[in-house]
Design an enzyme around this catalytic site. Structure first.
Site, PDB file in Angstrom:
ATOM      1  N   ASP A 162      -5.152   4.569   1.464  1.00 32.63           N
ATOM      2  CA  ASP A 162      -5.400   5.495   0.360  1.00 32.63           C
ATOM      3  C   ASP A 162      -4.135   6.274   0.020  1.00 32.63           C
ATOM      4  O   ASP A 162      -3.797   6.463  -1.148  1.00 32.63           O
ATOM      5  CB  ASP A 162      -6.525   6.450   0.782  1.00 32.63           C
ATOM      6  CG  ASP A 162      -6.863   7.449  -0.298  1.00 32.63           C
ATOM      7  OD1 ASP A 162      -6.743   7.097  -1.479  1.00 32.63           O
ATOM      8  OD2 ASP A 162      -7.256   8.577   0.050  1.00 32.63           O
ATOM      9  N   ASP A 163      -3.425   6.724   1.043  1.00 33.98           N
ATOM     10  CA  ASP A 163      -2.277   7.605   0.792  1.00 33.98           C
ATOM     11  C   ASP A 163      -1.116   6.866   0.142  1.00 33.98           C
ATOM     12  O   ASP A 163      -0.440   7.411  -0.726  1.00 33.98           O
ATOM     13  CB  ASP A 163      -1.850   8.279   2.104  1.00 33.98           C
ATOM     14  CG  ASP A 163      -2.973   9.138   2.628  1.00 33.98           C
ATOM     15  OD1 ASP A 163      -3.285  10.144   1.996  1.00 33.98           O
ATOM     16  OD2 ASP A 163      -3.597   8.756   3.647  1.00 33.98           O
ATOM     17  N   GLU A 170      -6.603   6.385   6.256  1.00 35.39           N
ATOM     18  CA  GLU A 170      -6.466   7.719   5.671  1.00 35.39           C
ATOM     19  C   GLU A 170      -5.684   8.639   6.595  1.00 35.39           C
ATOM     20  O   GLU A 170      -6.018   8.773   7.784  1.00 35.39           O
ATOM     21  CB  GLU A 170      -7.856   8.316   5.419  1.00 35.39           C
ATOM     22  CG  GLU A 170      -7.852   9.564   4.581  1.00 35.39           C
ATOM     23  CD  GLU A 170      -7.427   9.313   3.125  1.00 35.39           C
ATOM     24  OE1 GLU A 170      -7.934   8.377   2.497  1.00 35.39           O
ATOM     25  OE2 GLU A 170      -6.564  10.075   2.641  1.00 35.39           O
TER      26      GLU A 170
HETATM   27  N1  LIG Z   1      -2.780  14.411  -4.659  1.00 40.94           N
HETATM   28  C1  LIG Z   1      -3.052  13.381  -3.915  1.00 40.94           C
HETATM   29  O1  LIG Z   1      -3.892  12.532  -4.255  1.00 40.94           O
HETATM   30  C2  LIG Z   1      -2.345  13.183  -2.633  1.00 40.94           C
HETATM   31  C3  LIG Z   1      -1.593  14.164  -2.095  1.00 40.94           C
HETATM   32  N2  LIG Z   1      -0.955  13.963  -0.907  1.00 40.94           N
HETATM   33  C4  LIG Z   1      -0.231  15.088  -0.370  1.00 40.94           C
HETATM   34  O2  LIG Z   1       1.134  14.797  -0.325  1.00 40.94           O
HETATM   35  C5  LIG Z   1       1.727  15.386   0.795  1.00 40.94           C
HETATM   36  C6  LIG Z   1       2.536  14.349   1.527  1.00 40.94           C
HETATM   37  O3  LIG Z   1       1.713  13.305   1.977  1.00 40.94           O
HETATM   38  P1  LIG Z   1       2.374  11.962   2.546  1.00 40.94           P
HETATM   39  O4  LIG Z   1       3.343  11.417   1.604  1.00 40.94           O
HETATM   40  O5  LIG Z   1       1.275  11.089   2.957  1.00 40.94           O
HETATM   41  O6  LIG Z   1       3.092  12.546   3.828  1.00 40.94           O
HETATM   42  P2  LIG Z   1       4.385  12.023   4.571  1.00 40.94           P
HETATM   43  O7  LIG Z   1       4.458  12.760   5.834  1.00 40.94           O
HETATM   44  O8  LIG Z   1       4.376  10.536   4.596  1.00 40.94           O
HETATM   45  O9  LIG Z   1       5.580  12.481   3.606  1.00 40.94           O
HETATM   46  C7  LIG Z   1       5.988  13.792   3.440  1.00 40.94           C
HETATM   47  C8  LIG Z   1       7.370  13.776   2.831  1.00 40.94           C
HETATM   48  O10 LIG Z   1       7.720  15.091   2.462  1.00 40.94           O
HETATM   49  C9  LIG Z   1       8.963  15.416   3.058  1.00 40.94           C
HETATM   50  N3  LIG Z   1       9.040  16.850   3.322  1.00 40.94           N
HETATM   51  C10 LIG Z   1       8.419  17.563   4.277  1.00 40.94           C
HETATM   52  N4  LIG Z   1       8.743  18.863   4.182  1.00 40.94           N
HETATM   53  C11 LIG Z   1       9.600  18.953   3.155  1.00 40.94           C
HETATM   54  C12 LIG Z   1      10.325  20.003   2.583  1.00 40.94           C
HETATM   55  N5  LIG Z   1      10.231  21.245   3.066  1.00 40.94           N
HETATM   56  N6  LIG Z   1      11.145  19.737   1.542  1.00 40.94           N
HETATM   57  C13 LIG Z   1      11.259  18.483   1.072  1.00 40.94           C
HETATM   58  N7  LIG Z   1      10.606  17.434   1.561  1.00 40.94           N
HETATM   59  C14 LIG Z   1       9.785  17.673   2.593  1.00 40.94           C
HETATM   60  C15 LIG Z   1       8.995  14.605   4.319  1.00 40.94           C
HETATM   61  O11 LIG Z   1      10.323  14.482   4.799  1.00 40.94           O
HETATM   62  P3  LIG Z   1      10.601  14.122   6.352  1.00 40.94           P
HETATM   63  O12 LIG Z   1       9.891  12.820   6.591  1.00 40.94           O
HETATM   64  O13 LIG Z   1      12.054  14.040   6.440  1.00 40.94           O
HETATM   65  O14 LIG Z   1       9.971  15.247   7.133  1.00 40.94           O
HETATM   66  C16 LIG Z   1       8.428  13.289   3.798  1.00 40.94           C
HETATM   67  O15 LIG Z   1       9.393  12.571   3.088  1.00 40.94           O
HETATM   68  C17 LIG Z   1       0.579  16.006   1.605  1.00 40.94           C
HETATM   69  O16 LIG Z   1       0.547  17.380   1.356  1.00 40.94           O
HETATM   70  C18 LIG Z   1      -0.657  15.372   1.042  1.00 40.94           C
HETATM   71  O17 LIG Z   1      -1.733  16.261   1.048  1.00 40.94           O
HETATM   72  C19 LIG Z   1      -1.001  12.775  -0.247  1.00 40.94           C
HETATM   73  C20 LIG Z   1      -1.763  11.759  -0.726  1.00 40.94           C
HETATM   74  C21 LIG Z   1      -2.524  11.906  -1.948  1.00 40.94           C
HETATM   75  C1  LIG Z   2      -5.621  13.486  -1.187  1.00 38.67           C
HETATM   76  C2  LIG Z   2      -5.133  12.922   0.044  1.00 38.67           C
HETATM   77  O1  LIG Z   2      -5.457  11.789   0.371  1.00 38.67           O
HETATM   78  C3  LIG Z   2      -4.245  13.671   0.860  1.00 38.67           C
HETATM   79  O2  LIG Z   2      -3.882  14.793   0.516  1.00 38.67           O
HETATM   80  O3  LIG Z   2      -3.869  13.147   1.914  1.00 38.67           O
HETATM   81 MG   LIG Z   3      -4.968  11.340   2.368  1.00 42.99          MG
END
Ligand SMILES: NC(=O)C1=CN([C@@H]2O[C@H](COP(=O)(O)OP(=O)(O)OC[C@H]3O[C@@H](n4cnc5c(N)ncnc54)[C@H](OP(=O)(O)O)[C@@H]3O)[C@@H](O)[C@H]2O)C=CC1
Ligand SMILES: CC(=O)C(=O)O
Ligand SMILES: [Mg+2]
Length: 540
Positions: A259-260, A236
Site C-alpha cells: 500500500d505504501d 502495510e
Molecule cells: N497520504 C498517504 O496516503 C500516505 C502518507 N504516508 C506518509 O508519508 C510518510 C513517509 O512514509 P514512507 O515513505 O512510507 O516512510 P519511509 O520511512 O520509507 O520514508 C521517509 C522518508 O522521509 C525522510 N525523512 C525523515 N525525516 C526527514 C526530515 N526531517 N527531513 C527530510 N526528510 C526526512 C527519510 O529519510 P531517511 O531515510 O534518510 O531517514 C525517508 O526518505 C509517513 O508520515 C506516512 O504517514 C505514507 C504512505 C501513504
Molecule cells: C496512509 C498510509 O498508508 C500511511 O500513512 O502510512
Molecule cells: Mg501506510
C-alpha cells in the site's frame, strides 16, 4: 456452527447479533424472548441512537474507543453507521485518530481483532492460523509495526493500522468484514518507551532482523497461502529496509502489493492529474521536489515517471523533472548512503545544500511532503513557491496531522489562496479572503481498496504500473469542475464504492490480458462479477 447460535450466545456474538432489532417472531425462534427490551428497533433507530451516544463524547479518541466497542457488539450496525457517515466517522477510525489509538494500543485494548503472529511462534504458524476467527479469508492486511504512519516503530501497538485499513475494504470496496483479517507480525520493537512499558503487550526485545526475519516472513506467506489459497495480501507500514525487499520477493509469487509504495503512488498521481487540470497543464510540464525519499516518495516518483511517459516524455526526461530529498539532503550521485531504490532518481548535485536552497535553484512547480516531518514546509518555502508559481502545488501527505509538512490553513494563507493543496490526513475547510477551500485528503485509501478487491477476484500476482496509472485516472476522473473550484483535488467519499469497483475491474482485466490471473472461474461480465461480490451491511 455459528449459524445455529441462539439465546445469549447469539446476542453476544458481534458478527451475527442484530441487538435490539430482532422481531418478536425471531425472538421466539431464537430463544431471545425476555433478553431484550420488548419493542424491536429498526436498524435506522439503532443508528440514530448510536450516533447520539457518539456525539456525546468530546474527543476523537473517546469516540474511537466507543466505535471499537460498538463494533464488538454489533458489527453490521458499526459498518452501516460508517457507510452513512463516512466523512464524519472515518477520521476517527483511521488517520488521524488511529495514530493516537495505536500509540496507546496496549493500554486501550478490550476487543482483540485479527491475529498476532510472533517470531517466537516460528515453525508453528500453520497451526496457529487454524485459530483464526474466520474460516474463509479473502483479504489480509499485514504489518510488522515498524513504520506506523509517521509515528515510527510502534511494535504490536501498530495493530490499529491493519484493522483500520480493513475498514476501508468493507466501506469502500464491499469486502465482507467476515472475510478480512488484520495481522501483526511481532518481531520485537526498538521503541525504548514500549520496551520499558509494563503494560506493553508485545514481546520485549529488539527487532529481529536478517535471516531469521526473512524465514519468518517466508513461513508466514506459505502458511497463509496453504490455508487460504485465494486470499490477497496487502503489506502495510513496514520500514523501508524491508518494504521494498519484501515486495520484490513476493510480488511475482503471490497476490500481494504494498500500500505504501504502490497505493500511495496511485493517489499522488491522481492528485497531480487534478492539480494539472486546475492549472491547465500536463503532469509532464511539472518540476516536482519530494521531501521524503522512502517507500511513498520513491513509489510515487516511479509512477509519476510512468504518467509523464504516457504524455510522451522519455524515461530520462521524466526522471529529470523529479527531485528526491531525504533527511540528509538531495538524492545525489555524490552521496554514498543512498539505497538502490533511490538510485534511478539520483542527480549529480551538491549534497550539502538544503531542500529550501534547492527550491531556489530548481524552481519547482510542485513540492510533495512524504517525510514524516511535521512543519517541514516552512512559511519561507511556501511563500517562495507562491512567488515562483501562479498555482503552486503543495501536497503535505505525511500522517497524522501533527506530521503534515504544513497545514491547510498555512498553505492557503502563505500562497494568498492560490495553492493547489491536499494532505494525507484531513484538515477542516479553510476560509481565506472570503473564499472557503475544501482540501480533501490525498490518501492511498482512494486506491488500495480497489486494488485489493481486484487482487481477490483475479488472484493476480503483482500490480503493474499501468494498472496503478489507470487507478489514478479512475480517481481523478471523478473530480468535477465544482470540486476543483473549491480546491478539492480528490472526489467526495460518496464515489468510493464506484471508484473501488472500477479499479477492481481494471485489475482483473489487466491480469487476464497479461496472463497473471490465478483464478479460472471469472465470468465474462467483469462489472457484474465485481458488483455481485460487494457486501453491504445488512443483518444476516
Ligand atoms: N497520504 C498517504 O496516503 C500516505 C502518507 N504516508 C506518509 O508519508 C510518510 C513517509 O512514509 P514512507 O515513505 O512510507 O516512510 P519511509 O520511512 O520509507 O520514508 C521517509 C522518508 O522521509 C525522510 N525523512 C525523515 N525525516 C526527514 C526530515 N526531517 N527531513 C527530510 N526528510 C526526512 C527519510 O529519510 P531517511 O531515510 O534518510 O531517514 C525517508 O526518505 C509517513 O508520515 C506516512 O504517514 C505514507 C504512505 C501513504
Ligand atoms: C496512509 C498510509 O498508508 C500511511 O500513512 O502510512
Ligand atoms: Mg501506510
Amino acid at each position: 456452527m455459528t449459524e445455529t447460535l441462539k439465546g445469549n450466545a447469539l446476542l453476544q456474538n458481534g458478527t451475527l447479533s442484530k441487538g435490539t432489532a430482532y422481531t418478536a417472531e425471531e425472538r421466539k425462534a431464537l430463544g431471545l424472548t425476555g433478553l431484550l427490551p420488548p419493542m424491536p428497533a429498526s436498524i435506522g433507530m439503532q443508528e440514530e441512537a448510536m450516533m447520539e451516544v457518539y456525539h456525546s463524547f468530546s474527543t476523537p479518541l473517546q469516540k474511537s474507543i466507543f466505535l471499537d466497542a460498538l463494533r464488538a457488539a454489533n458489527e453490521t450496525l458499526f459498518f452501516r453507521m460508517l457507510m452513512d457517515n463516512v466523512d464524519e466517522l472515518l477520521p476517527v477510525v483511521y488517520t488521524p485518530t488511529v495514530g493516537d489509538f495505536c500509540k496507546q494500543y496496549s493500554h486501550l485494548l478490550r476487543f482483540p481483532r485479527g491475529m498476532f503472529l510472533s517470531i517466537e511462534d516460528k515453525g508453528h504458524l500453520a497451526e496457529i492460523l487454524n485459530n483464526a476467527p474466520q474460516k474463509e479469508v479473502d483479504m489480509i492486511v499485514v504489518t510488522d509495526g515498524e513504520r506506523i504512519l509517521g509515528l515510527g516503530d510502534l511494535g504490536i501497538n501498530g495493530h490499529g493500522i491493519p484493522v483500520g485499513k480493513l475498514v476501508f475494504y468493507t466501506v469502500c470496496a464491499g469486502v465482507d468484514p467476515a472475510k478480512c483479517l488484520g495481522i501483526t507480525l511481532d518481531v520485537g520493537t526498538n521503541r525504548e518507551r514500549y520496551l520499558k512499558d509494563p503494560l506493553y503487550l508485545g514481546h520485549r526485545h529488539e527487532r529481529v532482523r536478517g535471516k531469521e526475519y526473512d524465514e519468518f516472513i517466508e513461513e508466514f506467506f506459505q502458511a497463509v497461502k496453504a490455508k487460504w489459497p485465494n486470499c490477497a495480501i496487502q503489506f502495510e507500514d513496514f520500514a523501508n529496509q524491508n518494504a521494498f525487499r519484501l515486495l520484490d520477493r513476493y510480488r511475482n509469487r503471490y497476490a500481494c502489493f504494498s500500500d505504501d509504495i504502490q497505493g500511495t503512488a496511485g493517489a499522488v498521481v491522481a492528485g497531480f492529474f487534478s492539480a494539472c487540470r486546475a492549472k491547465g497543464t500536463k503532469v509532464s510540464d511539472e518540476r516536482i521536489m519530494f521531501l521524503g525519499a522512502g517507500e511513498s516518495g520513491t513509489g510515487s516518483s516511479r509512477l509519476l515517471v510512468e504518467a509523464m511517459k504516457e504524455e510522451g516524455l522519455t524515461e530520462e526526461e521524466a526522471r529529470s523533472k523529479i527531485w528526491l530529498f531525504d533527511i540528509n539532503g538531495p538524492i545525489s550521485t555524490r552521496r554514498s548512503d543512498i539505497a538502490d531504490y533511490m538510485k534511478p532518481f539520483a542527480k549529480d548535485v551538491d549534497p550539502s545544500l538544503t531542500f529550501e536552497a534547492y527550491v531556489d535553484l530548481v524552481k519547482p512547480t510542485a513540492i510533495v511532503g512524504l517525510s514524516t516531518c511535521g512543519g517541514a514546509f516552512t512559511e519561507s518555502i511556501v511563500r517562495k513557491m507562491a512567488a515562483m508559481n501562479d498555482r503552486p502545488i503543495i501536497f503535505a501527505l505525511s500522517n497524522p496531522n501533527s506530521h503534515s509538512e504544513c497545514s491547510a490553513e498555512q498553505a492557503y494563507e502563505w500562497t494568498d489562496g492560490w495553492a493547489l493543496f491536499c494532505s494525507g490526513s484531513p484538515f477542516e475547510p479553510v476560509t481565506y479572503n472570503r473564499k472557503t477551500f475544501v482540501p480533501r485528503q490525498g490518501n492511498n485509501y482512494f486506491i488500495f481498496p480497489g486494488i485489493g478487491l481486484g487482487a481477490i477476484l483475479s488472484g493476480c500476482t503483482g500490480i503493474p504500473p499501468e494498472v496503478l496509472l489507470l487507478a489514478s485516472h479512475t480517481v481523478a476522473d471523478c473530480v468535477t469542475d465544482a470540486d476543483l473550484a473549491q480546491g478539492s483535488l480528490f472526489p467526495p467519499s460518496s464515489f468510493m464504492r464506484k471508484i473501488s469497483h472500477d479499479i477492481a475491474v481494471n485489475v482483473i482485466r489487466n491480469a487476464q490480458k497479461t496472463g497473471r490471473c490465478a483464478r479460472t472461474d471469472i465470468p465474462a461480465d467483469l462489472d457484474q462479477y465485481v458488483t455481485d461480490y460487494m457486501y453491504s451491511p445488512e443483518y444476516r
